[in-house]
Design a protein around this motif. Sequence first.
Motif, PDB file in Angstrom:
ATOM      1  N   UNK A 179      59.481  95.421  -4.585  1.00  0.00           N
ATOM      2  CA  UNK A 179      59.361  93.975  -4.496  1.00  0.00           C
ATOM      3  C   UNK A 179      59.081  93.625  -3.043  1.00  0.00           C
ATOM      4  N   UNK A 180      58.095  92.783  -2.832  1.00  0.00           N
ATOM      5  CA  UNK A 180      57.829  92.404  -1.448  1.00  0.00           C
ATOM      6  C   UNK A 180      58.896  91.431  -0.961  1.00  0.00           C
ATOM      7  N   UNK A 181      58.971  91.307   0.345  1.00  0.00           N
ATOM      8  CA  UNK A 181      60.020  90.490   0.953  1.00  0.00           C
ATOM      9  C   UNK A 181      59.965  89.032   0.536  1.00  0.00           C
ATOM     10  N   UNK A 182      58.746  88.491   0.400  1.00  0.00           N
ATOM     11  CA  UNK A 182      58.605  87.081   0.018  1.00  0.00           C
ATOM     12  C   UNK A 182      59.166  86.838  -1.380  1.00  0.00           C
ATOM     13  N   UNK A 183      58.826  87.692  -2.323  1.00  0.00           N
ATOM     14  CA  UNK A 183      59.324  87.531  -3.696  1.00  0.00           C
ATOM     15  C   UNK A 183      60.841  87.687  -3.736  1.00  0.00           C
ATOM     16  N   UNK A 184      61.355  88.623  -2.961  1.00  0.00           N
ATOM     17  CA  UNK A 184      62.802  88.822  -2.921  1.00  0.00           C
ATOM     18  C   UNK A 184      63.497  87.562  -2.395  1.00  0.00           C
ATOM     19  N   UNK A 185      62.948  86.953  -1.368  1.00  0.00           N
ATOM     20  CA  UNK A 185      63.516  85.709  -0.839  1.00  0.00           C
ATOM     21  C   UNK A 185      63.446  84.593  -1.877  1.00  0.00           C
ATOM     22  N   UNK A 186      62.360  84.558  -2.643  1.00  0.00           N
ATOM     23  CA  UNK A 186      62.222  83.542  -3.683  1.00  0.00           C
ATOM     24  C   UNK A 186      63.254  83.745  -4.794  1.00  0.00           C
ATOM     25  N   UNK A 187      63.536  85.002  -5.129  1.00  0.00           N
ATOM     26  CA  UNK A 187      64.573  85.288  -6.131  1.00  0.00           C
ATOM     27  C   UNK A 187      65.926  84.809  -5.616  1.00  0.00           C
ATOM     28  N   UNK A 188      66.214  85.105  -4.371  1.00  0.00           N
ATOM     29  CA  UNK A 188      67.483  84.690  -3.778  1.00  0.00           C
ATOM     30  C   UNK A 188      67.587  83.167  -3.758  1.00  0.00           C
ATOM     31  N   UNK A 189      66.508  82.496  -3.397  1.00  0.00           N
ATOM     32  CA  UNK A 189      66.504  81.026  -3.375  1.00  0.00           C
ATOM     33  C   UNK A 189      66.690  80.451  -4.771  1.00  0.00           C
ATOM     34  N   UNK A 190      66.011  81.040  -5.760  1.00  0.00           N
ATOM     35  CA  UNK A 190      66.140  80.570  -7.145  1.00  0.00           C
ATOM     36  C   UNK A 190      67.572  80.750  -7.635  1.00  0.00           C
ATOM     37  N   UNK A 191      68.187  81.864  -7.268  1.00  0.00           N
ATOM     38  CA  UNK A 191      69.572  82.110  -7.666  1.00  0.00           C
ATOM     39  C   UNK A 191      70.503  81.079  -7.030  1.00  0.00           C
ATOM     40  N   UNK A 192      70.312  80.827  -5.749  1.00  0.00           N
ATOM     41  CA  UNK A 192      71.167  79.849  -5.073  1.00  0.00           C
ATOM     42  C   UNK A 192      71.006  78.464  -5.700  1.00  0.00           C
ATOM     43  N   UNK A 193      69.767  78.055  -5.969  1.00  0.00           N
ATOM     44  CA  UNK A 193      69.537  76.739  -6.590  1.00  0.00           C
ATOM     45  C   UNK A 193      70.178  76.671  -7.970  1.00  0.00           C
TER      46      UNK A 193
END
Length: 103
Positions: free
Chosen positions: A1-15
């Motif tokens: 998983x690229x870093x951008x997608x990983x950050x998006x997953x983390x953001x989606x989880x937090x939201x």
Amino acid sequence: MDGQRQREVVSALERALRAAVVGNFELVRRGADSIRELNQLALYAELPDVLDFVADRLAAKDHIGAQEAALKLHALLDGGPFLPLVDELIASLSPNQAEGPEV
């Protein structure tokens, strides 16, 4: 998983977790869908399904079921940075909180 997608997953989880704390089941579902779409390596593969279960229980105003689902989230995210949010969700679903403040 690229870093951008990983950050998006983390953001989606937090939201999704923040939405669950305030009872916004539609945003919880949206977060679960985003995680499902973005999570190429299937890290926490069960996470979207558990979030969907939380959303279902919140929509049904089933605080006990939502609390059980939140406990599953706690187990899945054990040791992660989101445990305080999961703990806040669990606390928000306790019987004393579900009934509202005492007058």
